[in-house]
Each structure stands twice: as structure tokens, then as C-alpha cells.
Scaffold this active site. Structure first.
Site, short mmCIF file in Angstrom:
data_model
loop_
_atom_site.label_atom_id
_atom_site.label_comp_id
_atom_site.label_asym_id
_atom_site.label_seq_id
_atom_site.Cartn_x
_atom_site.Cartn_y
_atom_site.Cartn_z
CG HIS A 1 31.45 42.24 42.55
ND1 HIS A 1 32.26 43.22 43.07
CD2 HIS A 1 31.26 41.35 43.55
CE1 HIS A 1 32.56 42.93 44.33
NE2 HIS A 1 31.96 41.80 44.64
NE ARG B 1 30.74 35.84 45.76
CZ ARG B 1 30.75 36.05 44.46
NH1 ARG B 1 31.16 35.08 43.63
NH2 ARG B 1 30.35 37.19 43.94
CE1 TYR C 1 36.59 44.95 48.82
CE2 TYR C 1 35.42 44.85 46.73
CZ TYR C 1 35.76 44.28 47.94
OH TYR C 1 35.26 43.07 48.28
CG HIS D 1 33.36 37.85 52.35
ND1 HIS D 1 33.00 37.04 51.29
CD2 HIS D 1 32.88 39.09 52.04
CE1 HIS D 1 32.32 37.74 50.40
NE2 HIS D 1 32.25 38.98 50.83
CE LYS E 1 27.06 35.64 46.26
NZ LYS E 1 26.65 36.92 46.89
NE ARG F 1 34.06 38.21 47.11
CZ ARG F 1 34.02 37.95 45.81
NH1 ARG F 1 34.91 37.13 45.29
NH2 ARG F 1 33.12 38.51 45.03
#
Length: 295
Positions: free
Chosen positions: A266, A145, A275, A240, A169, A243
Site C-alpha cells: 500500500h 494480488r 482492516y 482478493h 502497482k 489478500r
């Protein structure tokens, strides 16, 4: 109690500054609505009907459903916190459902334009040129990211294992394999950076600004937009998008979905499954072009 909740998500949940700001704005807006419509000062005293009324008002203003759902999620966290602290006896969010939204297929760059960008475009053979190419190679070659790239430290690069350690994150670390050519570029960049700034270069962070200090999001966004503009007509040209491109190209070439999930950082497979829609569209296109009974 609002300030207590914000302190909780800041220090205990350790959410990002961006997320914290979004939570604060959502609650401030909710609080302002309660005051103007119901003369209610304390948001924790809001009822289900008041909350539903606010959600309806947001939709009527034309706010997109994704943004409304984020605000619903904020209130869900807030009232859940109030319930655990026994400030309220019942959770008014139990009957509140998120709005149904259509799934957006991620925007990505096709393989050929990416090859053209990274193999054929001439980057200046100086610090800025190498830095810009490294930014693009890292975003596309690892799928990290924007915030992860800006926060990437020199010490996070393992030249022996050919990996980078990324702080994602919720302060979760993940290790991502990096191809050998990218490490060669990193070493070349490091040498040029030392020649350009010497002892004045920021010793901690990998990607630096034109002044030799830690880079910042807007700088990276400008780099990506400028160079993607050379090879694609996509309206959106952002970090992004690279990404999404990383994940889509991996999936199209047979990578396991669970592996992609781990590489992207994730927390659940559901976030990665978006995706697969891109891949299915590609399969349909191939079928329609090749099968005699297609169409």
C-alpha cells in the site's frame, strides 16, 4: 489531447493495462455525454457545470458511488494534465468533490476454515493438485494480488533468503518473507512441473496453466472459488478475499499496521487502516460475550 493524455499515463506513469482501459472508458463516456448534451467535441473545454451535470446523470442512472468517484478521479487526472501542459488556464475540477461513501469492511475467511483448507483438504498429488495448492498458499501466505501472482517469476523466488520479490502497482518492487513450509511446497511443485512438461514448460513464470504456459487471471480465480467453496459459505470467493484474509489474520495476531502496509504494498497507511474495523468488530464481540455489564 485525449490520446496525448492516455499516452502519458501509459508510458510515463506506467499504470497497468487494466487501469489504462478504465481511464479510456471513463473519458470516452464523458466525451460522449458532452457531445450529446452540449455539442462539445473537445472534453478539455468542459466547464465545471458541465462536469457536475455529468456526475449527476451518472448518479441518476444508479451507478454506485465508488464507480462515480473513480470517474471523478479520472477527470481530475485528465484536467490536471491539461493544466500542466497549459492547454487550459484553470482547472474545472477544483470545485468538484468526491461522493461520500460508506466504508466497506473487507470480506475475509476465518482462521479455522483456512486451516481446514490448507491442512485437511486432499489435493491431488500431481502437477495440477500441487499448482492449485501453491496458488492458495501464496495468496494467503503472502497477501499478493492476483496480477502479482500471475506475473511472479521463478527468478523472483529466493530460496536462500526465503523471500519473494513482487512487482506491484506502479512498477514498485517489494520483498515479502515466506514461511519455510511454503518454500518446501514451491520446490516440490517445481520438481513435478519439470516431470510433467520437461523442456516444454515456460521457463520464466512460476505459476503455469494446465498446458505448461504462463497462467492467467481466470484460471487463478477458478482455483480459488472452487477450493474456498469447500470450507466457507461466503458469497464472494476471490483471490482478493485471500489478500484480505492475510491482512486481517496478521492484524488479529498483533502485527504492526505499518508492517502490514509494507507487506501489502500500500502507498499509504489509510488504505491499510480498513482492516482495523474488522479487528474492532472482533473485540466488540469478545467484550459482549465476556463482560458482565455488556449488552
Amino acid at each position: 489531447m485525449v490520446s496525448t493524455f492516455l499516452e502519458h499515463i501509459r508510458y510515463e506513469k506506467r499504470l497497468s493495462h487494466h487501469t489504462l482501459t478504465a481511464y479510456r472508458i471513463d473519458i470516452d463516456q464523458f466525451q460522449a455525454y458532452l457531445k450529446s448534451q452540449y455539442e462539445l467535441e473537445q472534453p478539455e473545454q468542459a466547464t465545471f457545470h458541465m462536469i457536475r451535470s455529468w456526475i449527476v446523470s451518472l448518479v441518476e442512472t444508479g451507478l454506485d458511488k465508488t464507480s462515480v468517484n473513480r470517474k471523478i478521479a479520472t477527470l481530475r487526472s485528465f484536467f490536471g494534465f491539461m493544466l500542466r501542459r497549459k492547454v487550459i488556464a484553470a482547472d474545472p475540477m477544483l470545485k468538484v468533490s468526491a461522493l461520500k461513501t460508506s466504508k466497506k469492511i473487507p470480506v475475509f475467511v476465518e482462521e479455522k476454515p483456512m486451516e481446514t483448507l490448507l491442512d485437511d483438504v486432499d489435493f491431488p498429488d500431481d502437477f495440477k493438485g500441487l499448482r492449485d495448492k501453491l496458488v492458495l498458499e501464496l495468496l494467503y501466505g503472502t497477501g499478493i494480488r492476483l496480477a502479482e501472482l500471475v506475473g511472479l517469476k521463478t527468478a523472483d523466488v529466493n530460496l536462500y533468503e526465503k523471500t519473494i520479490t513482487v512487482l506491484g502497482k506502479r512498477n514498485k518492487h517489494r520483498i515479502i518473507p515466506v514461511p519455510t513450509p511454503l518454500f518446501t511446497l514451491i520446490q516440490q511443485y517445481q520438481q513435478t512441473k519439470e516431470m510433467e512438461f520437461g523442456a516444454n514448460a515456460d521457463p520464466v513464470f512460476l505459476i503455469l496453466s494446465d498446458q505448461g504456459v504462463k497462467s492467467y487471471p481466470v484460471l487463478v480465480q477458478r482455483i480459488v472459488k472452487r477450493y474456498l467453496g469447500l470450507v466457507t459459505t461466503l458469497e464472494k470467493k476471490s483471490p482478493h478475499v485471500l489478500r484480505h484474509t492475510y491482512a486481517t489474520h496478521l492484524l488479529n495476531r498483533g502485527a504492526d499496521l505499518n508492517a502490514i502496509k509494507d507487506l501489502l504494498g500500500h502507498s499509504s497507511l489509510a488504505a491499510t487502516q480498513v482492516y482495523t474495523h474488522t479487528t474492532i468488530d472482533k473485540l466488540k464481540k469478545a467484550y459482549n460475550q465476556a463482560h458482565p455489564k455488556a449488552g
